[in-house]
Design an enzyme around this catalytic site. Structure first.
Site, PDB file in Angstrom:
ATOM      1  N   SER A  26       0.869  -1.182   0.000  1.00 19.98           N
ATOM      2  CA  SER A  26       0.000   0.000   0.000  1.00 19.98           C
ATOM      3  C   SER A  26       0.907   1.233   0.000  1.00 19.98           C
ATOM      4  O   SER A  26       0.986   1.978   0.949  1.00 19.98           O
ATOM      5  CB  SER A  26      -0.932  -0.017   1.214  1.00 19.98           C
ATOM      6  N   HIS A  56      -3.354  -6.301   2.484  1.00 19.17           N
ATOM      7  CA  HIS A  56      -2.434  -7.293   3.042  1.00 19.17           C
ATOM      8  C   HIS A  56      -3.079  -8.658   3.251  1.00 19.17           C
ATOM      9  O   HIS A  56      -2.435  -9.571   3.760  1.00 19.17           O
ATOM     10  CB  HIS A  56      -1.861  -6.810   4.374  1.00 19.17           C
ATOM     11  N   GLU A  81      -4.765  -2.745   9.037  1.00 17.28           N
ATOM     12  CA  GLU A  81      -4.030  -3.336  10.169  1.00 17.28           C
ATOM     13  C   GLU A  81      -4.739  -3.066  11.489  1.00 17.28           C
ATOM     14  O   GLU A  81      -5.052  -1.921  11.794  1.00 17.28           O
ATOM     15  CB  GLU A  81      -2.622  -2.719  10.258  1.00 17.28           C
ATOM     16  N   GLU A 101       1.568  -9.670   7.167  1.00 15.19           N
ATOM     17  CA  GLU A 101       2.365  -9.201   8.300  1.00 15.19           C
ATOM     18  C   GLU A 101       2.227 -10.100   9.520  1.00 15.19           C
ATOM     19  O   GLU A 101       2.517  -9.698  10.643  1.00 15.19           O
ATOM     20  CB  GLU A 101       2.002  -7.740   8.620  1.00 15.19           C
ATOM     21  N   ASP A 117      -4.366   0.875  11.469  1.00 20.71           N
ATOM     22  CA  ASP A 117      -3.953   1.627  10.281  1.00 20.71           C
ATOM     23  C   ASP A 117      -5.030   1.402   9.229  1.00 20.71           C
ATOM     24  O   ASP A 117      -5.129   0.308   8.669  1.00 20.71           O
ATOM     25  CB  ASP A 117      -2.590   1.119   9.777  1.00 20.71           C
ATOM     26  N   GLU A 120      -3.809   5.319  12.373  1.00 18.98           N
ATOM     27  CA  GLU A 120      -2.946   5.724  11.258  1.00 18.98           C
ATOM     28  C   GLU A 120      -3.758   5.877   9.978  1.00 18.98           C
ATOM     29  O   GLU A 120      -4.665   5.089   9.709  1.00 18.98           O
ATOM     30  CB  GLU A 120      -1.855   4.652  11.069  1.00 18.98           C
ATOM     31  N   ASP A 172       1.271   8.172   7.370  1.00 17.18           N
ATOM     32  CA  ASP A 172       2.247   7.361   6.643  1.00 17.18           C
ATOM     33  C   ASP A 172       2.237   7.818   5.178  1.00 17.18           C
ATOM     34  O   ASP A 172       3.154   8.499   4.713  1.00 17.18           O
ATOM     35  CB  ASP A 172       1.824   5.890   6.801  1.00 17.18           C
ATOM     36  N   LYS A 215       9.681   4.928   7.324  1.00 12.37           N
ATOM     37  CA  LYS A 215      10.118   3.728   6.600  1.00 12.37           C
ATOM     38  C   LYS A 215      11.332   4.101   5.765  1.00 12.37           C
ATOM     39  O   LYS A 215      11.244   4.978   4.894  1.00 12.37           O
ATOM     40  CB  LYS A 215       9.007   3.243   5.672  1.00 12.37           C
ATOM     41  N   HIS A 260       8.261  -1.530   9.581  1.00 14.57           N
ATOM     42  CA  HIS A 260       8.595  -2.533   8.561  1.00 14.57           C
ATOM     43  C   HIS A 260       7.765  -2.264   7.315  1.00 14.57           C
ATOM     44  O   HIS A 260       6.932  -1.349   7.302  1.00 14.57           O
ATOM     45  CB  HIS A 260       8.289  -3.936   9.105  1.00 14.57           C
ATOM     46  N   LYS A 268       6.596  -0.457  14.588  1.00 15.09           N
ATOM     47  CA  LYS A 268       5.649  -1.516  14.235  1.00 15.09           C
ATOM     48  C   LYS A 268       6.337  -2.478  13.284  1.00 15.09           C
ATOM     49  O   LYS A 268       6.959  -2.070  12.307  1.00 15.09           O
ATOM     50  CB  LYS A 268       4.330  -0.968  13.672  1.00 15.09           C
TER      51      LYS A 268
HETATM   52  P1  PGA Z   1       2.959  -1.446   3.180  1.00 17.40           P
HETATM   53  O1  PGA Z   1       2.016  -1.287   4.436  1.00 17.40           O
HETATM   54  O2  PGA Z   1       4.290  -1.912   3.634  1.00 17.40           O
HETATM   55  O3  PGA Z   1       2.238  -2.471   2.328  1.00 17.40           O
HETATM   56  O4  PGA Z   1       3.016  -0.102   2.510  1.00 17.40           O
HETATM   57  C1  PGA Z   1       2.473  -0.742   5.644  1.00 17.40           C
HETATM   58  C2  PGA Z   1       1.671   0.472   6.061  1.00 17.40           C
HETATM   59  O5  PGA Z   1       0.790   0.953   5.328  1.00 17.40           O
HETATM   60  O6  PGA Z   1       1.910   0.999   7.154  1.00 17.40           O
HETATM   61 ZN    ZN Z   2       0.395   2.656   6.836  1.00 16.62          ZN
END
Ligand code: PGA
Ligand code: ZN
Length: 423
Positions: free
Chosen positions: A40, A151, A160, A201, A238, A281, A308, A333, A361, A384
């Site tokens: 995503s 996911h 999430e 995840e 999230d 999130e 994010d 990230k 991650h 996370k």
């Molecule tokens: P992604 O998801 O690693 O698939 O981008 C993680 C997130 O959205 O926090």
């Molecule tokens: Zn996110």
């Protein structure tokens, strides 16, 4: 000095190709780094170079690997590995594009992380100590135990559903609580005849009647494991709302088209019904800054609000977000921005403006545990890294257990931010 930078194509936790980089120093120092990959992804992320064509669904990274073994190796040979900012500056200049699309952010980040590891090895120091010095802290961890959205192959729209240990004596104590809740959740799903298969995840990914039902399952599992929701274990989610945001500004959520105001009302209703929710999130899409900021300003005393996709670890966008009052916490990230130094700059910027950071991650991971050391080095408030399941997720948590053991009496742990009223 650096004697060789060597890249190769390996495979990530989804079976997709990714970049691994080995860095050799003239003094025998060695560092290896694996690059993760998101699903995503935000529109403003640094660009990972993929081969296209028919091999491996077009996802091969042989071009990025060739850039490591060619241009990057040639440029870094003979350079000292001990000034990370200088290394990253060289890589950024060599690429020459604003989004690292020429050499590939995957090639550049692999080299950047690999050099940091080699430098630490050369100094016989653990990575967290090399990057962080003496000001170290273990993060508050968030564990994605129910996976939805992009996911998982279920009908849950929120990406999430996480749990976090609020009351804990140390990292191990908190992690043991998380493991107990995770196993309770599994037992509950088995009893209810729901699937216990895992998402990307490591969280469970059953079909549930609604997104709210996922939160109810978490409350039930927390209580079932003998803990008090909120006081001992908090809940976070999230939404990754960009994945269900529509072009016309509405949201296609649980099969219904909803306005931003209706989404805000939905989230606020959850906050009222479930006091255990401590962090949200990406409740709105990455281009919906106005509604995002409005929601944050209204609810920031009740709950931590993380962004994010809107900022993608990019210091320029973080500056814009701070001005707009977009969020109270920033997801971090490394591969969204593409070098270790720029990631550090993003963290410093957030902190200087009284915001927290959550190092993260990606849904596609390797067994590289760089982010565990990195979060300790940067005394990031939060991390996370998925459920306590799947080797590539456990790699991070097991590294934190080792770090805590090594630090012994000096080990400090982050507590959940005071700015969020927990009483
Ligand atoms: P992604 O998801 O690693 O698939 O981008 C993680 C997130 O959205 O926090
Ligand atoms: Zn996110």
């Amino acid at each position: 000095t650096i004697s060789q930078v060597h890249g190769r194509e390996i495979f990530d936790s989804r079976g997709n190709p990714t970049v691994e980089v080995d860095v050799h120093l003239s003094d025998g120092g060695f560092g290896r780094a694996g690059v993760p990959s998101g699903k995503s992804t935000g529109e403003n992320e640094a660009v990972e170079l993929r081969d296209g064509g028919s091999r491996l669904g077009g996802k091969g990274v042989l071009k990025a690997v060739a850039n490591v073994n060619g241009e990057i190796n040639k440029r870094l040979q003979g350079v000292s590995p001990f000034n990370q900012a200088e290394i990253d500056h060289i890589l950024i200049e060599l690429d020459g594009t604003p989004n690292k699309g020429r050499l590939g952010a995957n090639a550049i980040l692999g080299a950047s992380m690999g050099v940091a590891r080699a430098a630490a090895d050369s100094q016989h120091e653990p990575l967290y100590r090399y990057l962080g010095g003496v000001d170290l802290e273990l993060p508050q961890t968030f564990h994605n135990v129910i996976n939805g959205g992009e996911h998982a192959d279920n009908d849950i729209d929120i990406q999430e559903f996480m749990i976090t240990p609020i009351e804990r004596k140390n990292f191990r104590d908190g992690f043991e609580k998380i493991v107990n809740v995770y196993h309770q959740l599994q037992a509950n799903f088995e009893k209810e005849g729901l699937s216990t298969g895992l998402g990307d995840e490591g969280g469970f990914a059953p079909n549930l009647p609604s997104d709210e039902a996922a939160i109810q399952e978490l409350v039930k599992a927390i209580k079932g494991a003998g803990y008090e929701p909120r006081k001992e274990i908090g809940i976070a989610f999230d939404a990754a709302a960009s994945s269900f945001a529509q072009k016309d500004g509405t949201y296609l959520f649980e099969g219904k088209k909803r306005s931003a105001d209706e989404m805000a009302a939905y989230y606020e209703d959850l906050l009222k019904k479930y006091p255990a929710i401590v962090s949200i999130e990406d409740p709105f899409g990455e281009n919906d800054w106005d509604n995002f900021a409005k929601f944050t300003q209204k609810n920031k005393d009740r709950v931590q609000i993380v962004t994010d996709d809107n900022v993608c670890t990019n210091p320029t966008l973080i500056r814009k977000a701070i001005k707009a009052g977009l969020a109270t916490s920033f997801l971090i990230k490394l591969n969204q921005i593409g070098t270790v130094s720029e990631t550090m700059e993003a963290i410093r910027l957030a902190r200087k403006n009284n915001c927290t950071v959550m190092v993260s991650h990606r849904s596609g991971e390797t067994t590289d545990d760089f982010i565990a050391d990195f979060s300790v080095a940067m005394h990031a408030e939060q991390l996370k890294a998925g459920a306590p399941a799947r080797g590539e997720r456990l790699a991070k948590y097991n590294e934190l257990l080792r770090i805590e053991e090594e630090l012994g009496d000096q080990a400090k742990i982050a507590t959940f931010p005071d700015s969020v009223d927990l009483d």
